[in-house]
Design a protein around this motif. Sequence first.
Motif, PDB file in Angstrom:
ATOM      1  N   GLN A   1       1.089   4.209  -2.674  1.00 21.60           N
ATOM      2  CA  GLN A   1       0.806   5.604  -2.284  1.00 21.60           C
ATOM      3  C   GLN A   1       1.967   6.562  -2.565  1.00 21.60           C
ATOM      4  N   TYR A   2       3.187   6.062  -2.428  1.00 18.15           N
ATOM      5  CA  TYR A   2       4.320   6.982  -2.552  1.00 18.15           C
ATOM      6  C   TYR A   2       5.073   6.835  -3.884  1.00 18.15           C
ATOM      7  N   THR A   3       4.389   6.317  -4.901  1.00 16.23           N
ATOM      8  CA  THR A   3       5.017   6.223  -6.231  1.00 16.23           C
ATOM      9  C   THR A   3       4.152   6.986  -7.248  1.00 16.23           C
TER      10      THR A   3
ATOM     11  N   ARG B   1       1.289  14.879   3.133  1.00 15.06           N
ATOM     12  CA  ARG B   1       1.072  13.934   2.029  1.00 15.06           C
ATOM     13  C   ARG B   1       0.520  12.614   2.565  1.00 15.06           C
ATOM     14  N   SER B   2       1.069  12.169   3.712  1.00 16.08           N
ATOM     15  CA  SER B   2       0.611  10.911   4.297  1.00 16.08           C
ATOM     16  C   SER B   2      -0.884  10.996   4.614  1.00 16.08           C
ATOM     17  N   ARG B   3      -1.303  12.134   5.222  1.00 17.18           N
ATOM     18  CA  ARG B   3      -2.728  12.287   5.585  1.00 17.18           C
ATOM     19  C   ARG B   3      -3.605  12.326   4.334  1.00 17.18           C
TER      20      ARG B   3
ATOM     21  N   TYR C   1       5.703   8.708  12.838  1.00  6.12           N
ATOM     22  CA  TYR C   1       6.746   9.441  12.126  1.00  6.12           C
ATOM     23  C   TYR C   1       6.472   9.364  10.622  1.00  6.12           C
ATOM     24  N   ARG C   2       6.386  10.517  10.006  1.00  7.99           N
ATOM     25  CA  ARG C   2       6.189  10.568   8.554  1.00  7.99           C
ATOM     26  C   ARG C   2       7.197  11.534   7.963  1.00  7.99           C
ATOM     27  N   VAL C   3       7.649  11.227   6.748  1.00  6.59           N
ATOM     28  CA  VAL C   3       8.580  12.148   6.093  1.00  6.59           C
ATOM     29  C   VAL C   3       7.817  13.416   5.711  1.00  6.59           C
ATOM     30  N   ASP C   4       6.620  13.212   5.136  1.00  7.36           N
ATOM     31  CA  ASP C   4       5.801  14.353   4.753  1.00  7.36           C
ATOM     32  C   ASP C   4       4.400  14.094   5.315  1.00  7.36           C
TER      33      ASP C   4
ATOM     34  N   ALA D   1       9.867  -3.332  -3.769  1.00  8.22           N
ATOM     35  CA  ALA D   1      10.651  -2.220  -4.318  1.00  8.22           C
ATOM     36  C   ALA D   1       9.738  -1.330  -5.159  1.00  8.22           C
ATOM     37  N   ASP D   2       9.961  -0.025  -5.094  1.00  9.93           N
ATOM     38  CA  ASP D   2       9.171   0.888  -5.938  1.00  9.93           C
ATOM     39  C   ASP D   2      10.092   1.922  -6.573  1.00  9.93           C
ATOM     40  N   THR D   3       9.544   2.641  -7.526  1.00 13.40           N
ATOM     41  CA  THR D   3      10.334   3.683  -8.185  1.00 13.40           C
ATOM     42  C   THR D   3       9.811   5.052  -7.759  1.00 13.40           C
TER      43      THR D   3
ATOM     44  N   GLY E   1      -4.472   9.122   3.151  1.00 10.56           N
ATOM     45  CA  GLY E   1      -5.193   8.310   4.143  1.00 10.56           C
ATOM     46  C   GLY E   1      -4.294   7.559   5.103  1.00 10.56           C
ATOM     47  N   GLY E   2      -3.020   7.925   5.192  1.00 11.36           N
ATOM     48  CA  GLY E   2      -2.093   7.215   6.098  1.00 11.36           C
ATOM     49  C   GLY E   2      -2.287   7.626   7.555  1.00 11.36           C
ATOM     50  N   THR E   3      -1.966   6.706   8.447  1.00 11.49           N
ATOM     51  CA  THR E   3      -2.075   7.020   9.877  1.00 11.49           C
ATOM     52  C   THR E   3      -0.699   7.251  10.510  1.00 11.49           C
ATOM     53  N   GLY E   4       0.353   6.896   9.792  1.00  8.85           N
ATOM     54  CA  GLY E   4       1.708   7.035  10.345  1.00  8.85           C
ATOM     55  C   GLY E   4       2.043   5.912  11.315  1.00  8.85           C
ATOM     56  N   LEU E   5       1.175   4.883  11.345  1.00  8.18           N
ATOM     57  CA  LEU E   5       1.409   3.784  12.293  1.00  8.18           C
ATOM     58  C   LEU E   5       1.743   2.462  11.600  1.00  8.18           C
ATOM     59  N   GLY E   6       1.517   2.419  10.282  1.00  9.57           N
ATOM     60  CA  GLY E   6       1.668   1.160   9.537  1.00  9.57           C
ATOM     61  C   GLY E   6       3.028   0.503   9.699  1.00  9.57           C
ATOM     62  N   LEU E   7       4.097   1.257   9.467  1.00 10.14           N
ATOM     63  CA  LEU E   7       5.440   0.657   9.531  1.00 10.14           C
ATOM     64  C   LEU E   7       5.814   0.275  10.966  1.00 10.14           C
ATOM     65  N   SER E   8       5.304   1.060  11.914  1.00 10.37           N
ATOM     66  CA  SER E   8       5.584   0.749  13.313  1.00 10.37           C
ATOM     67  C   SER E   8       4.942  -0.597  13.689  1.00 10.37           C
TER      68      SER E   8
ATOM     69  N   ASP F   1       0.849  -1.212   0.000  1.00 11.62           N
ATOM     70  CA  ASP F   1       0.000   0.000   0.000  1.00 11.62           C
ATOM     71  C   ASP F   1       0.873   1.245   0.000  1.00 11.62           C
ATOM     72  N   ASN F   2       1.917   1.229   0.819  1.00  8.40           N
ATOM     73  CA  ASN F   2       2.837   2.379   0.853  1.00  8.40           C
ATOM     74  C   ASN F   2       3.490   2.593  -0.516  1.00  8.40           C
ATOM     75  N   ALA F   3       3.921   1.483  -1.127  1.00 13.18           N
ATOM     76  CA  ALA F   3       4.578   1.596  -2.437  1.00 13.18           C
ATOM     77  C   ALA F   3       3.620   2.243  -3.438  1.00 13.18           C
TER      78      ALA F   3
HETATM   79  P1  ADP Z   1       1.672   6.133   6.686  1.00 16.49           P
HETATM   80  O1  ADP Z   1       0.339   5.746   7.153  1.00 16.49           O
HETATM   81  O2  ADP Z   1       1.954   7.574   6.832  1.00 16.49           O
HETATM   82  O3  ADP Z   1       2.038   5.573   5.358  1.00 16.49           O
HETATM   83  P2  ADP Z   1       3.688   4.330   7.613  1.00 16.49           P
HETATM   84  O4  ADP Z   1       4.100   4.000   8.988  1.00 16.49           O
HETATM   85  O5  ADP Z   1       3.239   3.222   6.748  1.00 16.49           O
HETATM   86  O6  ADP Z   1       2.620   5.468   7.768  1.00 16.49           O
HETATM   87  O7  ADP Z   1       4.906   5.067   6.915  1.00 16.49           O
HETATM   88  C1  ADP Z   1       5.592   6.070   7.590  1.00 16.49           C
HETATM   89  C2  ADP Z   1       6.217   7.057   6.628  1.00 16.49           C
HETATM   90  O8  ADP Z   1       7.261   6.415   5.872  1.00 16.49           O
HETATM   91  C3  ADP Z   1       5.284   7.554   5.586  1.00 16.49           C
HETATM   92  O9  ADP Z   1       4.533   8.661   6.052  1.00 16.49           O
HETATM   93  C4  ADP Z   1       6.244   7.970   4.479  1.00 16.49           C
HETATM   94  O10 ADP Z   1       6.765   9.264   4.769  1.00 16.49           O
HETATM   95  C5  ADP Z   1       7.351   6.954   4.584  1.00 16.49           C
HETATM   96  N1  ADP Z   1       7.192   5.844   3.602  1.00 16.49           N
HETATM   97  C6  ADP Z   1       6.694   4.622   3.842  1.00 16.49           C
HETATM   98  N2  ADP Z   1       6.743   3.859   2.717  1.00 16.49           N
HETATM   99  C7  ADP Z   1       7.297   4.623   1.746  1.00 16.49           C
HETATM  100  C8  ADP Z   1       7.652   4.406   0.370  1.00 16.49           C
HETATM  101  N3  ADP Z   1       7.405   3.252  -0.241  1.00 16.49           N
HETATM  102  N4  ADP Z   1       8.211   5.433  -0.298  1.00 16.49           N
HETATM  103  C9  ADP Z   1       8.467   6.617   0.320  1.00 16.49           C
HETATM  104  N5  ADP Z   1       8.163   6.873   1.594  1.00 16.49           N
HETATM  105  C10 ADP Z   1       7.601   5.902   2.309  1.00 16.49           C
END
Ligand code: ADP
Length: 474
Positions: free
Chosen positions: A380-382, A429-431, A423-426, A404-406, A434-441, A376-378
Amino acid sequence: MRAKLFWKLSFTYLLLLLCILAAMDLYAARAPRGHLVIAALVIILLGGVMTLLISRSFSARVERLKNFAGRVAAGDFHPLELEDTDDELTDLGRAMNETAARLAGTIRTLTDERNRSSAILRSMVEGVAVIDAKERVVFCNQAFAEILSVDAAGSEDRPLLEVVRQADLVALARRALQSGEHVQGDLVLGTVSPQNFGVTAAPIPALDAEASLRAPGIESASGGPREDVKQGAVIVLHDISELRRLERVRQDFVANVSHEFKTPLTAIQGFAETLLSGALEDEKNNRRFLEIIRDHAVRLGRLTDDLLKLARIEAGKLELEFQRVVIADIIESCATTTLLRASRRELSLDVNFPPALPPVRGDASLLREVLQNLLDNAVQYTQPGGKITLSAVTRESEAIVTVADTGIGIPLAEKERIFERFYRVDAARSREVGGTGLGLSIAKHIVEAHGGRIWVDSAVGQGSQFHFSIPLAT
Ligand code: ADP
């Protein structure tokens, strides 16, 4: 009562008396003058020699006892060899032997006690120091020396302030000395990566040896402790950095959660009020407003679900149903789910894994959740036109799955932090997506609960490769 020594001395005096009487008797017998003198001299000489012999034997025995007492005082507790004679001097020797043996036992006990105490103090992680009434360091353990970067051996008998150069710590110790009560406080050491310490300073009475000998049971006329009994204080430092960090994490977490809830709630409230104040009749917009309310409610629901999941995981209540999991099945089912979303965003999806991938040991539904989150992240962020590749390999005793994504990529400095909750980079953009910032954690917790690792290789603008490893089933 036996008094053999008395009889021996009395016998000596009696002998001497008899010699004198015999000499006087000879004199009274009016023997020729020459004979008389010789006989008297012989008798007195005999008496003198015998007295001398007896008194020399006494003084030699007393000397031996004196030497023995000196040896004991110097710390040599080997017993005195006792004579065969059975008199008071032998009794005295026996009593001295017993005293020396008892003294040796007491000293052994005290030495053992001291060794045990110093071993305990040495092995303690808490820093411990003892100061006297004049604030001079009497003792400090290795941990104390390390915490305050001082030389443990070189700090003894020096003023505390000079040794530690921490005015706050000295002030605490001084308060304990002056008030005679326990004093507690906090100390922050270091500036680059500050460490927090809890400090306890407690008074200890009768620190100097002389006073401690006088102190037990000795009270002043007023009934209180004697004023000349010098006080000291013991200072204990314990590291509470982790505690403080957790407090900060908790505060940040509460602030983050409130912030995350506030945005959708404000939107829901705003649009609901707009509808109530007339927009309900506005046929052009009322449906759109309701859709916005629904989207925010969905987002709130997702956030609540993720938070509950995270809370369960962190409380150790995540129940993993370990079984042999065919990783290929998980890859295929997640790929199918992602295919539609990817095509909607004009992304291609490649799936690539060897035909005979050995099974892993894990919880199938949780592993599916991890992989779906990465996919889902791949998506959303591609950017549209990009490519997502899903692959898996086995290495040694584990399977490694890679998404892997481009896409937009992740700055080097944030590679580790994205696995922290919220923690989100942006963030915007995450919001937006529809991101919660909790997925990777959550994914990190799940993978680690399986005994695996999760990590990312990425560069800004050059896409990302997320990997996670799971041990193979045995
Ligand atoms: P979110 O719900 O914001 O996606 P995640 O915990 O899944 O929360 O991811 C945390 C942050 O990691 C994201 O807000 C994004 O900034 C960064 N991120 C995650 N996956 C990718 C990706 N494939 N490419 C670029 N940035 C990513």
